[in-house]
Design a protein around this motif. Sequence first.
Motif, PDB file in Angstrom:
ATOM      1  N   LEU A 123       9.447   4.476  -4.009  1.00  0.00           N
ATOM      2  CA  LEU A 123       9.933   3.402  -3.132  1.00  0.00           C
ATOM      3  C   LEU A 123      10.327   2.164  -3.926  1.00  0.00           C
ATOM      4  O   LEU A 123      11.158   1.376  -3.462  1.00  0.00           O
ATOM      5  N   ILE A 124       9.764   1.979  -5.108  1.00  0.00           N
ATOM      6  CA  ILE A 124      10.103   0.807  -5.928  1.00  0.00           C
ATOM      7  C   ILE A 124      11.576   0.834  -6.302  1.00  0.00           C
ATOM      8  O   ILE A 124      12.268  -0.179  -6.224  1.00  0.00           O
ATOM      9  N   THR A 125      12.088   2.006  -6.680  1.00  0.00           N
ATOM     10  CA  THR A 125      13.518   2.098  -7.036  1.00  0.00           C
ATOM     11  C   THR A 125      14.400   1.844  -5.827  1.00  0.00           C
ATOM     12  O   THR A 125      15.461   1.233  -5.953  1.00  0.00           O
ATOM     13  N   ILE A 126      13.979   2.291  -4.666  1.00  0.00           N
ATOM     14  CA  ILE A 126      14.763   2.039  -3.451  1.00  0.00           C
ATOM     15  C   ILE A 126      14.811   0.544  -3.159  1.00  0.00           C
ATOM     16  O   ILE A 126      15.877  -0.010  -2.840  1.00  0.00           O
ATOM     17  N   SER A 159       0.835  -1.215   0.000  1.00  0.00           N
ATOM     18  CA  SER A 159       0.000   0.000   0.000  1.00  0.00           C
ATOM     19  C   SER A 159       0.868   1.264   0.000  1.00  0.00           C
ATOM     20  O   SER A 159       0.508   2.262  -0.624  1.00  0.00           O
ATOM     21  N   GLN A 160       2.002   1.219   0.676  1.00  0.00           N
ATOM     22  CA  GLN A 160       2.901   2.378   0.677  1.00  0.00           C
ATOM     23  C   GLN A 160       3.550   2.589  -0.691  1.00  0.00           C
ATOM     24  O   GLN A 160       3.749   3.721  -1.115  1.00  0.00           O
ATOM     25  N   THR A 161       3.895   1.502  -1.387  1.00  0.00           N
ATOM     26  CA  THR A 161       4.482   1.658  -2.720  1.00  0.00           C
ATOM     27  C   THR A 161       3.452   2.135  -3.740  1.00  0.00           C
ATOM     28  O   THR A 161       3.819   2.767  -4.723  1.00  0.00           O
ATOM     29  N   LYS A 162       2.179   1.840  -3.511  1.00  0.00           N
ATOM     30  CA  LYS A 162       1.138   2.378  -4.395  1.00  0.00           C
ATOM     31  C   LYS A 162       0.988   3.878  -4.192  1.00  0.00           C
ATOM     32  O   LYS A 162       0.738   4.621  -5.143  1.00  0.00           O
ATOM     33  N   LYS A 163       1.147   4.337  -2.950  1.00  0.00           N
ATOM     34  CA  LYS A 163       1.052   5.769  -2.670  1.00  0.00           C
ATOM     35  C   LYS A 163       2.301   6.522  -3.130  1.00  0.00           C
ATOM     36  O   LYS A 163       2.206   7.648  -3.599  1.00  0.00           O
TER      37      LYS A 163
END
Length: 82
Positions: free
Chosen positions: A15-18, A7-11
Amino acid sequence: MPHHIISQTKKHPILITIFVFIGAVGTGKVLCVMCLALFNPDVRWDKRSNREPWNKQGPKEQYKFYLMTIDYSRLKKEGPDI
């Protein structure tokens, strides 16, 4: 817990690259340790068959990862066989 991360990566898509970079660094560390553990002549896993494998290396075998000053193909043996 995984639901919270998703849910945090959808917002926040950055964060996906991290996560990708953290995964790549972790994979690189594991591969480096495996390479050192499997191909380093100072590490021995079998104590029964060859107790001192570093004495069996020929003069032309490269055992360092990278060394610019030595050409291993032109070396001559300097000592007796052990």
